[in-house]
Write a protein that holds these residues in place. Sequence first.
Motif, PDB file in Angstrom:
ATOM      1  N   PRO A   1      -1.538   7.178  -4.000  1.00 57.12           N
ATOM      2  CA  PRO A   1      -2.735   7.145  -4.846  1.00 57.12           C
ATOM      3  C   PRO A   1      -3.707   6.095  -4.331  1.00 57.12           C
ATOM      4  CG  PRO A   1      -0.712   7.045  -6.168  1.00 57.12           C
ATOM      5  CD  PRO A   1      -0.325   6.798  -4.746  1.00 57.12           C
ATOM      6  N   ALA A   2      -4.975   6.446  -4.270  1.00 57.61           N
ATOM      7  CA  ALA A   2      -5.991   5.517  -3.778  1.00 57.61           C
ATOM      8  C   ALA A   2      -7.331   5.811  -4.437  1.00 57.61           C
ATOM      9  CB  ALA A   2      -6.119   5.607  -2.258  1.00 57.61           C
ATOM     10  N   LEU A   3      -8.111   4.768  -4.653  1.00 56.56           N
ATOM     11  CA  LEU A   3      -9.441   4.922  -5.236  1.00 56.56           C
ATOM     12  C   LEU A   3     -10.302   3.746  -4.821  1.00 56.56           C
ATOM     13  CD1 LEU A   3      -9.714   2.774  -7.889  1.00 56.56           C
ATOM     14  CD2 LEU A   3      -8.109   4.406  -8.843  1.00 56.56           C
ATOM     15  N   VAL A   4     -11.591   3.848  -5.102  1.00 59.81           N
ATOM     16  CA  VAL A   4     -12.503   2.716  -4.958  1.00 59.81           C
ATOM     17  C   VAL A   4     -13.021   2.368  -6.343  1.00 59.81           C
ATOM     18  CG1 VAL A   4     -14.687   1.862  -4.022  1.00 59.81           C
ATOM     19  CG2 VAL A   4     -13.187   3.280  -2.603  1.00 59.81           C
ATOM     20  N   MET A   5     -12.842   1.098  -6.703  1.00 61.63           N
ATOM     21  CA  MET A   5     -13.319   0.590  -7.990  1.00 61.63           C
ATOM     22  C   MET A   5     -14.577  -0.242  -7.762  1.00 61.63           C
ATOM     23  SD  MET A   5     -11.310  -1.851 -10.751  1.00 61.63           S
ATOM     24  CE  MET A   5     -11.305  -3.287  -9.658  1.00 61.63           C
ATOM     25  N   GLY A   6     -15.618   0.081  -8.490  1.00 63.90           N
ATOM     26  CA  GLY A   6     -16.847  -0.692  -8.396  1.00 63.90           C
ATOM     27  C   GLY A   6     -16.735  -2.002  -9.142  1.00 63.90           C
ATOM     28  N   ARG A   7     -17.756  -2.831  -9.012  1.00 66.37           N
ATOM     29  CA  ARG A   7     -17.689  -4.156  -9.636  1.00 66.37           C
ATOM     30  C   ARG A   7     -17.656  -4.071 -11.158  1.00 66.37           C
ATOM     31  NH1 ARG A   7     -22.835  -4.196  -7.063  1.00 66.37           N
ATOM     32  NH2 ARG A   7     -24.563  -3.893  -8.515  1.00 66.37           N
ATOM     33  N   ARG A   8     -18.112  -2.954 -11.737  1.00 63.77           N
ATOM     34  CA  ARG A   8     -18.055  -2.778 -13.196  1.00 63.77           C
ATOM     35  C   ARG A   8     -16.779  -2.066 -13.636  1.00 63.77           C
ATOM     36  NH1 ARG A   8     -24.051  -0.174 -12.826  1.00 63.77           N
ATOM     37  NH2 ARG A   8     -25.205  -2.101 -12.404  1.00 63.77           N
ATOM     38  N   THR A   9     -15.825  -1.939 -12.743  1.00 65.63           N
ATOM     39  CA  THR A   9     -14.546  -1.226 -12.914  1.00 65.63           C
ATOM     40  C   THR A   9     -14.745   0.282 -13.061  1.00 65.63           C
ATOM     41  OG1 THR A   9     -14.244  -1.408 -15.346  1.00 65.63           O
ATOM     42  CG2 THR A   9     -13.509  -3.276 -13.987  1.00 65.63           C
TER      43      THR A   9
ATOM     44  N   GLN B   1     -17.090  -4.095  -4.500  1.00 60.70           N
ATOM     45  CA  GLN B   1     -16.264  -2.888  -4.485  1.00 60.70           C
ATOM     46  C   GLN B   1     -14.884  -3.181  -3.898  1.00 60.70           C
ATOM     47  OE1 GLN B   1     -18.258   0.408  -2.613  1.00 60.70           O
ATOM     48  NE2 GLN B   1     -20.102   0.173  -3.866  1.00 60.70           N
ATOM     49  N   ARG B   2     -13.856  -2.538  -4.480  1.00 58.96           N
ATOM     50  CA  ARG B   2     -12.490  -2.747  -4.018  1.00 58.96           C
ATOM     51  C   ARG B   2     -11.783  -1.416  -3.800  1.00 58.96           C
ATOM     52  NH1 ARG B   2      -9.636  -7.844  -7.054  1.00 58.96           N
ATOM     53  NH2 ARG B   2     -11.389  -9.300  -6.980  1.00 58.96           N
ATOM     54  N   VAL B   3     -11.093  -1.313  -2.676  1.00 62.77           N
ATOM     55  CA  VAL B   3     -10.176  -0.203  -2.453  1.00 62.77           C
ATOM     56  C   VAL B   3      -8.869  -0.548  -3.159  1.00 62.77           C
ATOM     57  CG1 VAL B   3      -8.826   1.063  -0.741  1.00 62.77           C
ATOM     58  CG2 VAL B   3     -11.198   0.449  -0.259  1.00 62.77           C
ATOM     59  N   VAL B   4      -8.352   0.387  -3.958  1.00 61.02           N
ATOM     60  CA  VAL B   4      -7.092   0.179  -4.672  1.00 61.02           C
ATOM     61  C   VAL B   4      -6.085   1.212  -4.175  1.00 61.02           C
ATOM     62  CG1 VAL B   4      -5.980  -0.104  -6.920  1.00 61.02           C
ATOM     63  CG2 VAL B   4      -8.452  -0.510  -6.684  1.00 61.02           C
ATOM     64  N   VAL B   5      -4.951   0.749  -3.672  1.00 61.20           N
ATOM     65  CA  VAL B   5      -3.896   1.628  -3.158  1.00 61.20           C
ATOM     66  C   VAL B   5      -2.597   1.303  -3.889  1.00 61.20           C
ATOM     67  CG1 VAL B   5      -2.582   2.342  -1.129  1.00 61.20           C
ATOM     68  CG2 VAL B   5      -5.006   1.753  -0.899  1.00 61.20           C
ATOM     69  N   TYR B   6      -1.898   2.352  -4.330  1.00 63.69           N
ATOM     70  CA  TYR B   6      -0.658   2.204  -5.095  1.00 63.69           C
ATOM     71  C   TYR B   6       0.516   2.648  -4.223  1.00 63.69           C
ATOM     72  CZ  TYR B   6      -3.986   2.251  -9.013  1.00 63.69           C
ATOM     73  OH  TYR B   6      -5.043   1.981  -9.859  1.00 63.69           O
ATOM     74  N   THR B   7       1.532   1.784  -4.097  1.00 68.15           N
ATOM     75  CA  THR B   7       2.682   2.121  -3.268  1.00 68.15           C
ATOM     76  C   THR B   7       3.979   1.825  -4.013  1.00 68.15           C
ATOM     77  OG1 THR B   7       2.698  -0.073  -2.251  1.00 68.15           O
ATOM     78  CG2 THR B   7       1.451   1.654  -1.116  1.00 68.15           C
ATOM     79  N   ALA B   8       5.048   2.531  -3.582  1.00 68.93           N
ATOM     80  CA  ALA B   8       6.391   2.297  -4.113  1.00 68.93           C
ATOM     81  C   ALA B   8       7.270   1.760  -2.996  1.00 68.93           C
ATOM     82  CB  ALA B   8       6.974   3.589  -4.671  1.00 68.93           C
ATOM     83  N   ALA B   9       8.296   0.994  -3.360  1.00 64.90           N
ATOM     84  CA  ALA B   9       9.223   0.461  -2.363  1.00 64.90           C
ATOM     85  C   ALA B   9       9.926   1.600  -1.640  1.00 64.90           C
ATOM     86  CB  ALA B   9      10.247  -0.447  -3.037  1.00 64.90           C
ATOM     87  N   THR B  10      10.018   1.488  -0.323  1.00 68.16           N
ATOM     88  CA  THR B  10      10.635   2.530   0.498  1.00 68.16           C
ATOM     89  C   THR B  10      12.074   2.785   0.051  1.00 68.16           C
ATOM     90  OG1 THR B  10       9.266   1.870   2.376  1.00 68.16           O
ATOM     91  CG2 THR B  10      11.216   3.205   2.844  1.00 68.16           C
TER      92      THR B  10
END
Length: 270
Positions: free
Chosen positions: A112-120, A244-253
């Motif tokens: 899962p990945a997204l870009v969050m702006g400064r206002r969320t 702006q922030r890139v947000v990436v969600y990961t799980a332990a291998t």
Amino acid sequence: MELGEFLRARRARISPGDAGVRDYGGRRRVPGLRREELARLAGISVPYYTRLEQGRNHNASDSVLDAVARVLRLNADERAHLYRLARGNGAAEPERLRPSVRVMIESMTDVPALVMGRRTDVLVWNRLAHALLAPHLDFAAPQDVNLARLVFLDQHTRRLYVDHERKKRDAVAHLRMVAGAYPGDRGITDLIDELSALSKDFVTLWSEYPVRNCASNTREYDHPVVGRLTLTDELMLLPDDEGQRVVVYTAATGSSSASALAALVHHLVS
């Protein structure tokens, strides 16, 4: 003034005893340190500190701010917040998503990945981020999705985060930082006003003035399709896109959470 609110909240957090101030008894009008006590410990005059707390001194030196931060025992995020507020930064440029960043996010299919702006606001998300965070909303309209608004006002999001109380506090801590970084941003002010009007929890947490960068978080989710999973989200600032922030969600291998995330991917393509 935002600076005064922050300094008063942090003064209230420090007891005279913790700061090494002798308490001769009697009733104190304010919790924590008085202005004159903080000024003395920081080695500055009371009038000077009063002007700083009232936002009337935008030329405070680094040594003064460092001294105030030391007395208030600010952590790294709080210290950076103090500097932003004291310097009185102006409004940011209008927010735009670069096409290349959109392509990057949409090309990521296994996490899962997204870009969050400064206002969320969600500026763009991939299919998996949509499926994880907000499958009840329209994938094609991320511009209508605000992550802070979801945390406080959306029932699906309330059930999604196992520790919803921590998520709410982190959301407020982030908004406190961006409100200080962009004091002239009307969109941030409107969002804060909206949440204050609609959520008592937001009002309570906002008054406590948490401040945290929230750059990396490990959270447990209770997803309606794949059940419980633990993911770490990494928030990475885009250097050429202010706030702006890139947000990436990961799980332990090899973990059960990685299997659950793979099951969510399979659910999307099946």
